[in-house]
Every structure is written in C-alpha cells, then in structure tokens.
Design a protein around this motif. Structure first.
Motif, short mmCIF file in Angstrom:
data_model
loop_
_atom_site.label_atom_id
_atom_site.label_comp_id
_atom_site.label_asym_id
_atom_site.label_seq_id
_atom_site.Cartn_x
_atom_site.Cartn_y
_atom_site.Cartn_z
N THR A 91 3.47 -3.54 6.13
CA THR A 91 2.91 -3.59 4.78
C THR A 91 2.80 -2.18 4.20
N GLU A 94 0.23 -0.33 6.15
CA GLU A 94 0.70 0.07 7.48
C GLU A 94 1.70 1.22 7.40
N LYS A 111 -8.59 4.10 7.25
CA LYS A 111 -8.79 3.18 6.13
C LYS A 111 -9.21 3.93 4.87
N GLU A 127 -1.62 -3.01 -1.27
CA GLU A 127 -1.59 -2.57 0.12
C GLU A 127 -1.12 -3.63 1.10
N LYS A 128 -1.18 -4.93 0.73
CA LYS A 128 -0.76 -5.99 1.65
C LYS A 128 0.69 -6.42 1.45
N ARG A 129 1.34 -5.85 0.46
CA ARG A 129 2.74 -6.21 0.21
C ARG A 129 3.66 -5.47 1.16
#
Length: 358
Positions: A91, A94, A111, A127-129
């Motif tokens: 992601t 990440e 974080k 951020e989760k894509r």
C-alpha cells in the motif's frame, strides 16, 4: 542540511568519457539542476553523488567531508527515479514506511512520520491504496514521500517527471518546488527539459558531452548565455557566425555576409576575429522602424504559438527567428522588416559543436 562540492570529477566507461573534470558547488538548501541532452553525463554525475557510482578521479564533499568512496547506504541521500520504483504489492503507507522499517524505527514513530509526510505531499486519505490504483502524479508523490520520510541530507531527483503528461508535469514541478522550499532540503535535480529547469531551480548547470558549460540562475542562463550550446539549448535563439568588423565602446559590428549587426561584446576580441551573434526572437521589433540593426527579410514560415507568432525569415541567405504579435497577417514569401536593439544582441566566441549558419 548539507552543502555538496564536486572537485574535478572524471568518469569513463571504456573509451567513453562520461564526465570530464566536473567541478560544482551546491549550497545548503539549494535546488540545483543538472540540465542537458541525453548522454551528456548528468545522470552519471547524480549517481556519483549518491554513491551508486565511483569516479575515476576527483572528490565528492558533503559539508567538507570527503565521501567520494563512501557507500551509498552511509551517505544519507535519497533518490527519486523516473519510473517511481514503487512496490506494487504494498500500500501507499507500506511503500513510504519501508525505508523506516529497514532502519528499525519504532512502529509508533513510523506511523507519525508517514502521516506527517502524507500531509506534506497532499496524499492524505490514500494511504491504504496500492500503486496501481493511483494516477501517475500520485505515484510520483508517493515516491517523493518515500524519499523524504527518512530525512535525507541530500535529495536526488533523476528525471522525476518524464513519465507524466504535460499538464501533470507542470503541476508536479510546482509541488516539488513547494515541498523543497518548505523543508529546506538540499536538492539536486536532473532533467533534459529546459522549461522545467528554468521554472524549478535556484541555479542551473548546463551540461554537454561530460562537461559543465555554464552555471547560473535561470535568468542568467537564459538572458546571458556564454557559448553557442547554451544559447541554442535554452529557449529559442538565432545564432549567426560572422567576422567582427569594428569595436566601439564595448559594442561590436559584425559582418554576417550581406548585412551587419551591432551587439554587446561578451569577451575580449580583436577586429577581424570570427564570432557568433546571438539574439532571442522576443527581442526583435517587427515593423518598419528607424532603430539600429534594421534588417529586412523574406518570410519562410509562420508558426502560431497561441498569443503570438514565431516567424522564420531568410535574411541574406541566413535563417532568423522573430516574434510577432497576432494583430497582423503574415504570409510566406512576403517581405518583413525588423530591428534588434544592440544591447539585446550578444557577440560570443564560436564553438561547442553547435550547427550554426555561416
């Protein structure tokens, strides 16, 4: 932050001289651009600064410390590549966090750093894509965030916008400039795009064939080119070779074979020397004027640029480019008069392997 000094850098690949005695001083917090055509040595120089290549001779200094043969992992630099080099299975979060994880930064600190950098590059909420779910501009922002999150001393950008379309390139260069100034990091930027270099940089080094030909601010590089290559590579120019006929108080009169032009002498010359005359199309005054350097030519082509025309003229068998307003019609074959203020004409030495009309 860090200042970067290069002293007499030479690098060869077999019989090819990639860098020929290059010396540069890059100031702390400066956005410094290496500009030149493909194969001029700019990426090789960037890789030497990063520690991904080592020079045959010369020195690389960070804040006066010799890092010439220090490994890349110990230089605290970060590089952004033109192909982004993102992990497709990770992601956005990440990808950005990866460098911090390698450095064994605590999870809670990772974080915080990642979310801080997401706000800086304006990617909050993404951020989760995964990279495949992002536009090219968004992917480039992730690559930039990943480089910045590790807090490098020097940020290195290798043609970072070359894979973007024209509109996105303009948007991203403005973003890179904003981010660089906000955090004040020493940044070295490589590009072959002269417009990009002029709009983004504090200073520019113009390179060709492994050599630095001129260093200066964007305005200095554009308005005061010191040689034929810089004059022809940066913006549009007319370059004509002739013979210096007369010298008068810092100005010279050049015989171009069929017509003469008066201009500023950019070096010490003697009458009778071969020289090159340089002027920009926007410095030409189109119309029947009584100014010095009044010249008449025949229109060869008319190019509509948007808010103005670029007109290619044949003058005494030589090709000249002038800028004209769009309030008149210009046709191929018609006669056109223009003038150039002598202070806008530069007289420089010929050379640097540029094809110039003689």
């Amino acid at each position: 932050m860090v200042s970067v000094k290069l002293r007499n850098i030479r690098k060869t690949f077999g019989e090819v001289v990639a860098l020929d005695n290059v010396s540069l001083d890059i100031e702390d917090g400066e956005l410094f651009t290496l500009l030149g055509p493909s194969g001029c040595g700019k990426t090789t120089l960037l890789r030497i600064i990063a520690g991904l290549e080592f020079p045959d001779s010369g020195k690389v200094l960070f804040n006066g410390r010799d890092v010439t043969y220090v490994k890349a992992s110990r230089r605290n630099t970060a590089m952004v590549f033109q192909n982004y080099a993102l992990w497709p299975h990770m992601t956005v979060f990440e990808n950005i966090a990866f460098g911090l994880q390698i450095r064994k930064v605590p999870k809670n600190e990772i974080k915080k750093k990642v979310y801080d950098i997401l706000r800086l590059v304006r990617l909050e909420g993404l951020e989760k894509r995964f990279p495949g779910q992002l536009s090219g501009g968004q992917q480039q922002r992730v690559a930039l965030a990943r480089a910045l999150v590790v807090e490098p001393d020097v940020l290195l950008l290798d043609e970072p916008l070359s894979n973007l379309d024209a509109k996105l390139r303009i948007e991203m260069r403005e973003e890179i400039r904003r981010i660089q100034k906000e955090i004040g990091i020493t940044t070295i930027y490589v590009t072959h795009d002269q417009e990009e270099a002029l709009t983004i940089s504090d200073r520019v080094a113009v390179m060709n064939r492994g050599r630095v030909l001129q260093i200066g601010t964007p305005i200095e590089i554009y308005r005061d080119p010191k040689n034929e290559f810089v004059a022809s590579f940066i913006g549009k120019s007319t370059l004509l070779r002739g013979v210096l006929k007369k010298i008068l108080d810092g100005y010279g009169v050049v015989d171009l074979g069929g017509f003469e032009v008066k201009g500023k002498l950019e070096d010490r010359f003697k009458e009778g020397e071969k020289v090159t005359v340089v002027f920009r199309p926007e410095d030409c005054i189109v119309g029947d004027t009584t100014s010095e350097n009044r010249i008449e030519g025949i229109v060869e082509s008319v190019m509509f640029i948007g808010s103005y025309f670029h007109i290619r003229l044949s003058v005494g068998g030589k090709s000249v480019l002038v800028k004209a307003e769009i309030d008149k019609n210009y046709n191929e074959g018609m006669s056109l008069t223009f003038s150039i203020p002598p202070e806008e004409v530069k007289i420089i030495r010929p050379g640097d392997g540029v094809e110039v009309e003689t």
